[in-house]
Scaffold this motif. Structure first.
Motif, PDB file in Angstrom:
ATOM      1  N   PHE A  99      -7.573 -25.960  -2.738  1.00 38.11           N
ATOM      2  CA  PHE A  99      -8.906 -26.067  -2.156  1.00 38.11           C
ATOM      3  C   PHE A  99      -9.912 -25.971  -3.297  1.00 38.11           C
ATOM      4  O   PHE A  99      -9.580 -25.564  -4.414  1.00 38.11           O
ATOM      5  CB  PHE A  99      -9.155 -24.979  -1.101  1.00 38.11           C
ATOM      6  CG  PHE A  99      -9.073 -23.574  -1.632  1.00 38.11           C
ATOM      7  CD1 PHE A  99     -10.194 -22.936  -2.154  1.00 38.11           C
ATOM      8  CD2 PHE A  99      -7.874 -22.873  -1.610  1.00 38.11           C
ATOM      9  CE1 PHE A  99     -10.117 -21.638  -2.641  1.00 38.11           C
ATOM     10  CE2 PHE A  99      -7.781 -21.574  -2.092  1.00 38.11           C
ATOM     11  CZ  PHE A  99      -8.914 -20.959  -2.617  1.00 38.11           C
ATOM     12  N   TYR A 100     -11.140 -26.378  -3.009  1.00 35.69           N
ATOM     13  CA  TYR A 100     -12.202 -26.397  -4.023  1.00 35.69           C
ATOM     14  C   TYR A 100     -13.432 -25.736  -3.436  1.00 35.69           C
ATOM     15  O   TYR A 100     -13.779 -25.959  -2.282  1.00 35.69           O
ATOM     16  CB  TYR A 100     -12.501 -27.843  -4.446  1.00 35.69           C
ATOM     17  CG  TYR A 100     -11.287 -28.469  -5.074  1.00 35.69           C
ATOM     18  CD1 TYR A 100     -11.073 -28.385  -6.444  1.00 35.69           C
ATOM     19  CD2 TYR A 100     -10.322 -29.098  -4.290  1.00 35.69           C
ATOM     20  CE1 TYR A 100      -9.925 -28.927  -7.017  1.00 35.69           C
ATOM     21  CE2 TYR A 100      -9.185 -29.635  -4.851  1.00 35.69           C
ATOM     22  CZ  TYR A 100      -8.995 -29.544  -6.211  1.00 35.69           C
ATOM     23  OH  TYR A 100      -7.857 -30.071  -6.772  1.00 35.69           O
ATOM     24  N   ARG A 101     -14.067 -24.901  -4.262  1.00 27.81           N
ATOM     25  CA  ARG A 101     -15.213 -24.127  -3.795  1.00 27.81           C
ATOM     26  C   ARG A 101     -16.279 -24.114  -4.877  1.00 27.81           C
ATOM     27  O   ARG A 101     -15.963 -23.925  -6.053  1.00 27.81           O
ATOM     28  CB  ARG A 101     -14.748 -22.701  -3.502  1.00 27.81           C
ATOM     29  CG  ARG A 101     -15.823 -21.797  -3.020  1.00 27.81           C
ATOM     30  CD  ARG A 101     -15.240 -20.393  -2.798  1.00 27.81           C
ATOM     31  NE  ARG A 101     -16.199 -19.624  -2.047  1.00 27.81           N
ATOM     32  CZ  ARG A 101     -15.925 -18.932  -0.964  1.00 27.81           C
ATOM     33  NH1 ARG A 101     -14.701 -18.884  -0.502  1.00 27.81           N
ATOM     34  NH2 ARG A 101     -16.850 -18.267  -0.348  1.00 27.81           N
ATOM     35  N   PRO A 102     -17.548 -24.278  -4.500  1.00 31.68           N
ATOM     36  CA  PRO A 102     -18.606 -24.139  -5.507  1.00 31.68           C
ATOM     37  C   PRO A 102     -18.579 -22.734  -6.108  1.00 31.68           C
ATOM     38  O   PRO A 102     -18.155 -21.772  -5.447  1.00 31.68           O
ATOM     39  CB  PRO A 102     -19.888 -24.365  -4.704  1.00 31.68           C
ATOM     40  CG  PRO A 102     -19.448 -25.197  -3.548  1.00 31.68           C
ATOM     41  CD  PRO A 102     -18.067 -24.690  -3.209  1.00 31.68           C
ATOM     42  N   ILE A 103     -19.024 -22.619  -7.341  1.00 30.11           N
ATOM     43  CA  ILE A 103     -18.972 -21.311  -7.988  1.00 30.11           C
ATOM     44  C   ILE A 103     -20.067 -20.392  -7.449  1.00 30.11           C
ATOM     45  O   ILE A 103     -21.067 -20.838  -6.905  1.00 30.11           O
ATOM     46  CB  ILE A 103     -19.036 -21.418  -9.530  1.00 30.11           C
ATOM     47  CG1 ILE A 103     -20.335 -22.044  -9.991  1.00 30.11           C
ATOM     48  CG2 ILE A 103     -17.832 -22.174 -10.063  1.00 30.11           C
ATOM     49  CD1 ILE A 103     -20.506 -21.994 -11.509  1.00 30.11           C
ATOM     50  N   GLY A 104     -19.834 -19.113  -7.607  1.00 30.36           N
ATOM     51  CA  GLY A 104     -20.731 -18.069  -7.133  1.00 30.36           C
ATOM     52  C   GLY A 104     -19.920 -16.807  -6.926  1.00 30.36           C
ATOM     53  O   GLY A 104     -18.853 -16.648  -7.520  1.00 30.36           O
ATOM     54  N   GLY A 105     -20.390 -15.931  -6.056  1.00 29.83           N
ATOM     55  CA  GLY A 105     -19.644 -14.704  -5.827  1.00 29.83           C
ATOM     56  C   GLY A 105     -20.387 -13.739  -4.928  1.00 29.83           C
ATOM     57  O   GLY A 105     -21.331 -14.116  -4.233  1.00 29.83           O
ATOM     58  N   GLY A 106     -19.973 -12.495  -4.978  1.00 28.10           N
ATOM     59  CA  GLY A 106     -20.490 -11.461  -4.091  1.00 28.10           C
ATOM     60  C   GLY A 106     -21.917 -11.056  -4.386  1.00 28.10           C
ATOM     61  O   GLY A 106     -22.354 -11.046  -5.535  1.00 28.10           O
ATOM     62  N   ILE A 107     -22.620 -10.723  -3.315  1.00 25.61           N
ATOM     63  CA  ILE A 107     -23.965 -10.176  -3.419  1.00 25.61           C
ATOM     64  C   ILE A 107     -23.832  -8.663  -3.324  1.00 25.61           C
ATOM     65  O   ILE A 107     -23.255  -8.137  -2.368  1.00 25.61           O
ATOM     66  CB  ILE A 107     -24.872 -10.698  -2.278  1.00 25.61           C
ATOM     67  CG1 ILE A 107     -24.932 -12.224  -2.303  1.00 25.61           C
ATOM     68  CG2 ILE A 107     -26.270 -10.081  -2.390  1.00 25.61           C
ATOM     69  CD1 ILE A 107     -25.575 -12.836  -1.062  1.00 25.61           C
ATOM     70  N   GLU A 108     -24.326  -7.956  -4.319  1.00 23.94           N
ATOM     71  CA  GLU A 108     -24.243  -6.498  -4.349  1.00 23.94           C
ATOM     72  C   GLU A 108     -25.328  -5.882  -3.470  1.00 23.94           C
ATOM     73  O   GLU A 108     -26.377  -6.492  -3.241  1.00 23.94           O
ATOM     74  CB  GLU A 108     -24.402  -5.984  -5.789  1.00 23.94           C
ATOM     75  CG  GLU A 108     -23.381  -6.531  -6.768  1.00 23.94           C
ATOM     76  CD  GLU A 108     -21.962  -6.109  -6.459  1.00 23.94           C
ATOM     77  OE1 GLU A 108     -21.766  -5.018  -5.892  1.00 23.94           O
ATOM     78  OE2 GLU A 108     -21.039  -6.877  -6.781  1.00 23.94           O
ATOM     79  N   TYR A 109     -25.092  -4.679  -2.993  1.00 21.57           N
ATOM     80  CA  TYR A 109     -26.074  -3.959  -2.182  1.00 21.57           C
ATOM     81  C   TYR A 109     -27.373  -3.831  -2.982  1.00 21.57           C
ATOM     82  O   TYR A 109     -27.362  -3.428  -4.142  1.00 21.57           O
ATOM     83  CB  TYR A 109     -25.537  -2.572  -1.797  1.00 21.57           C
ATOM     84  CG  TYR A 109     -26.483  -1.797  -0.928  1.00 21.57           C
ATOM     85  CD1 TYR A 109     -26.565  -2.058   0.429  1.00 21.57           C
ATOM     86  CD2 TYR A 109     -27.316  -0.832  -1.472  1.00 21.57           C
ATOM     87  CE1 TYR A 109     -27.445  -1.364   1.239  1.00 21.57           C
ATOM     88  CE2 TYR A 109     -28.205  -0.130  -0.675  1.00 21.57           C
ATOM     89  CZ  TYR A 109     -28.267  -0.405   0.675  1.00 21.57           C
ATOM     90  OH  TYR A 109     -29.148   0.278   1.461  1.00 21.57           O
ATOM     91  N   GLY A 110     -28.491  -4.188  -2.368  1.00 17.16           N
ATOM     92  CA  GLY A 110     -29.792  -4.090  -3.023  1.00 17.16           C
ATOM     93  C   GLY A 110     -30.127  -5.256  -3.939  1.00 17.16           C
ATOM     94  O   GLY A 110     -31.167  -5.259  -4.582  1.00 17.16           O
TER      95      GLY A 110
END
Length: 152
Positions: free
Chosen positions: A34-45
Motif C-alpha cells: 500500500f502507499y500512503r502520503p508522508i506525515g505522522g502523529g499529532i502530539e497533544y497540544g
C-alpha cells in the motif's frame, strides 16, 4: 498502532506534475503493498500544521512551506489483522528545497529507526486501482488536486 485508541495524524499530498509523494508499506498479514502520503502523529497540544512540519523534517529531513488544509478523513482500517482508527488531517504543501521534486525515490526514517521507501507515483496508478492508496478516501480528493496548479 495501539488497540482501542483513535489516533490523530496529519499527512501531506505533495504534488509534482501528475504525481504525488508516497511512502511504500507492506501489510504483514497478507504481504500486500500500500502507499500512503508522508506525515505522522499529532502530539497533544500541537497543531496539525506544526505536526506536519515536524514529521516531514524528522522523516525525510525536509522543510516545507505554503501549507493548505484540504480536509479531514476518518479512517477505520485493518493492518496486520488488527483494526485501527485514525482522524487524518490532510494538507497540501511545497518543499522549500526544489531538489526533492527531482528525486524519483529516496529513503525516509521512522521514529523507531526503521527505514521506508518514499517515491513519486502517478495519481492515475491509484485512480485505476493499479496501486492501493491509503487512506482510500484520499481518492475523493483526486479531482480537486488534479485541477489545482501547483507552482514550485
Amino acid at each position: 498502532m495501539r488497540k482501542g485508541i483513535i489516533r490523530p495524524i496529519v499527512i501531506c499530498l505533495f504534488r509534482y506534475d501528475d504525481k504525488i509523494l508516497v511512502a511504500e508499506g507492506i501489510d504483514p498479514a497478507d504481504n500486500s503493498y500500500f502507499y500512503r502520503p508522508i506525515g505522522g502523529g499529532i502530539e497533544y497540544g500541537e497543531k496539525s500544521s506544526a505536526a506536519l512540519k515536524r514529521e516531514v523534517k524528522e522523516e525525510i529531513n525536509a522543510s516545507i512551506d505554503n501549507l493548505e488544509f484540504l480536509g479531514t478523513i476518518e479512517n477505520i482500517f485493518t493492518y496486520n489483522g488488527e483494526v485501527g482508527h485514525e482522524i487524518v488531517q490532510v494538507y497540501d504543501a511545497i518543499f522549500i528545497d526544489d531538489t526533492f521534486y527531482e528525486i524519483p525515490a529516496f529513503e525516509g526514517i521512522e521514529d523507531s529507526g526503521d527505514c521506508f521507501k518514499v517515491m513519486w507515483k502517478p495519481w492515475s496508478d491509484f485512480i485505476s486501482g493499479g496501486l492501493r492508496l491509503v487512506p482510500e478516501e484520499l481518492l475523493t480528493f483526486a479531482p480537486s488536486i488534479q485541477s489545482m496548479q501547483r507552482i514550485n
